[in-house]
Design an enzyme around this catalytic site. Structure first.
Site, PDB file in Angstrom:
ATOM      1  N   ASN A  73     -13.037   4.210  -1.263  1.00 25.52           N
ATOM      2  CA  ASN A  73     -12.149   3.091  -1.419  1.00 25.52           C
ATOM      3  C   ASN A  73     -12.666   2.172  -0.130  1.00 25.52           C
ATOM      4  O   ASN A  73     -12.491   2.454   1.120  1.00 25.52           O
ATOM      5  CB  ASN A  73     -10.555   3.402  -0.938  1.00 25.52           C
ATOM      6  CG  ASN A  73      -9.849   1.947  -0.929  1.00 25.52           C
ATOM      7  OD1 ASN A  73     -10.344   1.012  -1.055  1.00 25.52           O
ATOM      8  ND2 ASN A  73      -8.564   2.324  -0.800  1.00 25.52           N
TER       9      ASN A  73
ATOM     10  N   HIS B 190      -8.776   2.163  -5.565  1.00 23.29           N
ATOM     11  CA  HIS B 190      -7.899   1.138  -4.814  1.00 23.29           C
ATOM     12  C   HIS B 190      -6.571   1.546  -5.102  1.00 23.29           C
ATOM     13  O   HIS B 190      -5.852   1.812  -5.985  1.00 23.29           O
ATOM     14  CB  HIS B 190      -8.109  -0.448  -5.076  1.00 23.29           C
ATOM     15  CG  HIS B 190      -9.608  -0.795  -5.036  1.00 23.29           C
ATOM     16  ND1 HIS B 190     -10.104  -1.088  -3.818  1.00 23.29           N
ATOM     17  CD2 HIS B 190     -10.592  -0.897  -5.863  1.00 23.29           C
ATOM     18  CE1 HIS B 190     -11.133  -1.382  -4.091  1.00 23.29           C
ATOM     19  NE2 HIS B 190     -11.674  -1.401  -5.162  1.00 23.29           N
ATOM     20  N   LEU B 191      -5.407   1.447  -3.650  1.00 25.19           N
ATOM     21  CA  LEU B 191      -4.226   1.674  -4.030  1.00 25.19           C
ATOM     22  C   LEU B 191      -3.424   0.493  -4.833  1.00 25.19           C
ATOM     23  O   LEU B 191      -2.859   0.908  -5.622  1.00 25.19           O
ATOM     24  CB  LEU B 191      -3.675   1.775  -2.492  1.00 25.19           C
ATOM     25  CG  LEU B 191      -4.062   2.844  -1.757  1.00 25.19           C
ATOM     26  CD1 LEU B 191      -4.324   2.364  -0.351  1.00 25.19           C
ATOM     27  CD2 LEU B 191      -3.203   4.036  -1.833  1.00 25.19           C
TER      28      LEU B 191
ATOM     29  N   ASP C 157     -25.665  -1.692  -2.388  1.00 24.02           N
ATOM     30  CA  ASP C 157     -26.891  -1.050  -2.274  1.00 24.02           C
ATOM     31  C   ASP C 157     -26.912   0.225  -2.109  1.00 24.02           C
ATOM     32  O   ASP C 157     -27.777   0.906  -2.725  1.00 24.02           O
ATOM     33  CB  ASP C 157     -27.976  -2.177  -1.398  1.00 24.02           C
ATOM     34  CG  ASP C 157     -27.891  -3.584  -1.599  1.00 24.02           C
ATOM     35  OD1 ASP C 157     -27.651  -3.815  -3.248  1.00 24.02           O
ATOM     36  OD2 ASP C 157     -28.559  -4.392  -1.001  1.00 24.02           O
TER      37      ASP C 157
ATOM     38  N   TYR D  33       0.829  -1.292   0.048  1.00 24.23           N
ATOM     39  CA  TYR D  33      -0.042   0.002   0.090  1.00 24.23           C
ATOM     40  C   TYR D  33       0.764   1.273   0.067  1.00 24.23           C
ATOM     41  O   TYR D  33       0.258   2.485  -0.125  1.00 24.23           O
ATOM     42  CB  TYR D  33      -0.946   0.054   1.222  1.00 24.23           C
ATOM     43  CG  TYR D  33      -2.013  -1.226   0.995  1.00 24.23           C
ATOM     44  CD1 TYR D  33      -2.694  -1.308   0.096  1.00 24.23           C
ATOM     45  CD2 TYR D  33      -1.858  -2.245   1.951  1.00 24.23           C
ATOM     46  CE1 TYR D  33      -3.705  -2.473   0.055  1.00 24.23           C
ATOM     47  CE2 TYR D  33      -2.628  -3.457   2.050  1.00 24.23           C
ATOM     48  CZ  TYR D  33      -3.632  -3.398   1.014  1.00 24.23           C
ATOM     49  OH  TYR D  33      -4.374  -4.443   0.915  1.00 24.23           O
TER      50      TYR D  33
HETATM   51  C1  DQA Z   1      -7.607  -1.909  -0.909  1.00 28.43           C
HETATM   52  C2  DQA Z   1      -7.591  -3.388  -1.781  1.00 28.43           C
HETATM   53  C3  DQA Z   1      -8.734  -4.267  -0.868  1.00 28.43           C
HETATM   54  O1  DQA Z   1      -8.507  -5.553  -1.351  1.00 28.43           O
HETATM   55  C4  DQA Z   1      -7.905  -4.325   0.596  1.00 28.43           C
HETATM   56  O2  DQA Z   1      -8.881  -5.179   1.295  1.00 28.43           O
HETATM   57  C5  DQA Z   1      -7.623  -3.111   1.243  1.00 28.43           C
HETATM   58  C6  DQA Z   1      -7.226  -1.989   0.439  1.00 28.43           C
HETATM   59  C7  DQA Z   1      -6.454  -0.902  -1.935  1.00 28.43           C
HETATM   60  O3  DQA Z   1      -6.840   0.025  -1.731  1.00 28.43           O
HETATM   61  O4  DQA Z   1      -5.992  -1.413  -2.732  1.00 28.43           O
HETATM   62  O5  DQA Z   1      -8.124  -3.029   2.329  1.00 28.43           O
HETATM   63  O6  DQA Z   1      -8.903  -1.429  -1.325  1.00 28.43           O
END
Ligand code: DQA
Length: 154
Positions: free
Chosen positions: A76, A105-106, A89, A25
């Protein structure tokens, strides 16, 4: 007139960014991401409000309460992305009420464990950005800005 407002929702464990599995991350903290989004928002003529919730219900409430307050949502949902019919939903409902959402997503979940390959949210989001680390938030905010009708207010 006040600039249009967008809501950024960070889901569970993202409060730990910077220290949480940095090889996946990155080392950018959530506060740094929020500051960069606020600065980019000023450049784009948007007011950006950021919240972080670990609880699914808190995220759903934040999505519901966006009606009449925000023009769009950047989300996110972290782990709930892959599990939460209820968050999906809520995004579907607010989308029908005229508040579009963009997913960010990161990491690139499709390149990770199989249980991350499905996003329950993607189908009710207008766009998705994944795999660019913290920079992806800026890309996603620019994309969301493109979806918003011109004009101030909210
Ligand atoms: C995430 C990807 C998800 O699979 C994971 O559970 C996260 C971070 C990302 O930003 O890459 O907590 O959303």
């Amino acid at each position: 007139m006040a600039p249009p407002a967008v809501l950024v929702i960070h889901g569970p464990n993202l409060n730990l960014l910077g220290r949480r599995e940095p090889e996946i991350y990155g080392r950018t903290t959530l506060a740094e991401i929020d500051a960069a989004l606020a600065a980019l928002g000023r450049e784009l003529g948007l007011r950006v409000e950021c919240v972080q919730h670990n609880g699914e219900g808190e995220i759903i409430t934040a999505i519901q309460q966006a009606e009449g307050r925000f023009r769009g949502i950047l989300i996110n949902a972290a782990g709930y992305t892959h599990t939460s019919v209820a968050v999906r939903d809520a995004l579907a409902a607010i989308g029908m009420l005229g508040v579009p959402a963009v997913e960010v997503h990161l990491s690139q979940p499709a390149a990770r464990e199989p249980f991350r390959h499905v996003s329950l949210l993607a189908g009710v989001c207008r766009g998705s950005v994944s795999g660019f680390g913290a920079a992806g938030y800026g890309i996603a905010l620019r994309g969301l800005a493109e979806l918003l009708p011109a004009g101030g207010g909210l």
